[in-house]
Design a protein around this motif. Structure first.
Motif, PDB file in Angstrom:
ATOM      1  N   ALA A 168      25.143  46.527  44.456  1.00  0.00           N
ATOM      2  CA  ALA A 168      26.045  45.451  44.038  1.00  0.00           C
ATOM      3  C   ALA A 168      25.867  44.288  44.990  1.00  0.00           C
ATOM      4  CB  ALA A 168      27.491  45.932  44.063  1.00  0.00           C
ATOM      5  N   LEU A 169      26.227  43.111  44.522  1.00  0.00           N
ATOM      6  CA  LEU A 169      26.168  41.917  45.348  1.00  0.00           C
ATOM      7  C   LEU A 169      27.582  41.392  45.553  1.00  0.00           C
ATOM      8  CD1 LEU A 169      24.324  39.673  46.650  1.00  0.00           C
ATOM      9  CD2 LEU A 169      24.759  38.408  44.555  1.00  0.00           C
ATOM     10  N   ALA A 170      27.949  41.201  46.805  1.00  0.00           N
ATOM     11  CA  ALA A 170      29.200  40.532  47.143  1.00  0.00           C
ATOM     12  C   ALA A 170      28.811  39.116  47.551  1.00  0.00           C
ATOM     13  CB  ALA A 170      29.913  41.252  48.272  1.00  0.00           C
ATOM     14  N   LEU A 172      32.318  42.187  42.494  1.00  0.00           N
ATOM     15  CA  LEU A 172      31.103  42.869  42.930  1.00  0.00           C
ATOM     16  C   LEU A 172      30.147  42.779  41.757  1.00  0.00           C
ATOM     17  CD1 LEU A 172      32.416  46.063  44.745  1.00  0.00           C
ATOM     18  CD2 LEU A 172      31.390  44.024  45.756  1.00  0.00           C
ATOM     19  N   LEU A 173      29.015  42.135  41.948  1.00  0.00           N
ATOM     20  CA  LEU A 173      28.124  41.801  40.836  1.00  0.00           C
ATOM     21  C   LEU A 173      26.927  42.736  40.740  1.00  0.00           C
ATOM     22  CD1 LEU A 173      28.187  37.951  41.363  1.00  0.00           C
ATOM     23  CD2 LEU A 173      29.592  39.314  39.797  1.00  0.00           C
ATOM     24  N   TRP A 174      26.603  43.098  39.508  1.00  0.00           N
ATOM     25  CA  TRP A 174      25.429  43.903  39.164  1.00  0.00           C
ATOM     26  C   TRP A 174      24.624  43.071  38.181  1.00  0.00           C
ATOM     27  CZ3 TRP A 174      25.658  47.839  34.734  1.00  0.00           C
ATOM     28  CH2 TRP A 174      24.421  48.498  34.589  1.00  0.00           C
ATOM     29  N   PRO A 209      25.817  50.878  47.154  1.00  0.00           N
ATOM     30  CA  PRO A 209      25.546  49.993  48.297  1.00  0.00           C
ATOM     31  C   PRO A 209      25.842  48.539  47.921  1.00  0.00           C
ATOM     32  CG  PRO A 209      23.626  51.346  47.754  1.00  0.00           C
ATOM     33  CD  PRO A 209      24.630  51.546  46.676  1.00  0.00           C
ATOM     34  N   VAL A 210      26.518  47.829  48.815  1.00  0.00           N
ATOM     35  CA  VAL A 210      26.884  46.431  48.574  1.00  0.00           C
ATOM     36  C   VAL A 210      26.099  45.539  49.518  1.00  0.00           C
ATOM     37  CG1 VAL A 210      28.752  44.736  48.603  1.00  0.00           C
ATOM     38  CG2 VAL A 210      29.206  47.079  47.802  1.00  0.00           C
ATOM     39  N   LEU A 212      31.292  44.635  38.509  1.00  0.00           N
ATOM     40  CA  LEU A 212      31.417  46.095  38.522  1.00  0.00           C
ATOM     41  C   LEU A 212      32.862  46.563  38.528  1.00  0.00           C
ATOM     42  CD1 LEU A 212      28.568  47.081  40.999  1.00  0.00           C
ATOM     43  CD2 LEU A 212      28.636  47.468  38.536  1.00  0.00           C
ATOM     44  N   ARG A 213      33.755  45.739  39.008  1.00  0.00           N
ATOM     45  CA  ARG A 213      35.174  46.122  39.049  1.00  0.00           C
ATOM     46  C   ARG A 213      35.790  46.203  37.653  1.00  0.00           C
ATOM     47  NH1 ARG A 213      36.847  46.041  44.356  1.00  0.00           N
ATOM     48  NH2 ARG A 213      35.691  44.684  45.771  1.00  0.00           N
ATOM     49  N   THR A 214      35.089  45.720  36.634  1.00  0.00           N
ATOM     50  CA  THR A 214      35.613  45.773  35.272  1.00  0.00           C
ATOM     51  C   THR A 214      35.035  46.929  34.462  1.00  0.00           C
ATOM     52  OG1 THR A 214      33.927  44.271  34.373  1.00  0.00           O
ATOM     53  CG2 THR A 214      35.954  43.267  35.254  1.00  0.00           C
TER      54      THR A 214
END
Length: 115
Positions: A23-25, A37-39, A106-107, A94-96
């Protein structure tokens, strides 16, 4: 794997296929405030299961990423943009997603969002 996701109230719902390996923060002004948190996936792997007309849109800065959210509850579900190589991408929050163990992913941290 196929995942389902939605905003808080359910007005915006979608399915997305792929393997979540990280994931990307992002630390841009938008992501920092909303805590997404982006995928990143090719846009074709994302499919809305509710009408496109139910999505809200927001752009800022260079207006190259369309941030999509629910206008009823305000939850950011995903963003849309173009990868530097030219193909359409989706940045799924990702939180949705339903049933995802965020602690197992891993972030990576990044200053500014680049598709």
């Amino acid at each position: 794997m196929r995942y389902t996701g939605s905003c808080h109230c359910g007005k915006v719902a979608f399915e997305v296929e792929g393997t979540i390996d990280s994931a990307l923060a992002c630390n841009c002004t938008m992501c920092r405030r909303r805590g997404s948190l982006l995928w990143f996936v090719p846009h074709g792997q994302l499919r809305l299961t509710t009408p496109t007309a139910d999505l809200g849109s927001y752009t800022f800065h260079k207006h190259v990423i369309t941030h999509r959210f629910c206008p009823a509850c305000g939850i950011h579900t995903f963003g849309e943009g173009t990868h530097p190589a030219g193909h359409k991408m989706a940045a799924v929050n990702l939180r949705t997603l339903d049933g995802v163990d965020l602690g197992a992913i891993p972030v990576h941290h990044h200053d500014g969002l680049a598709m």
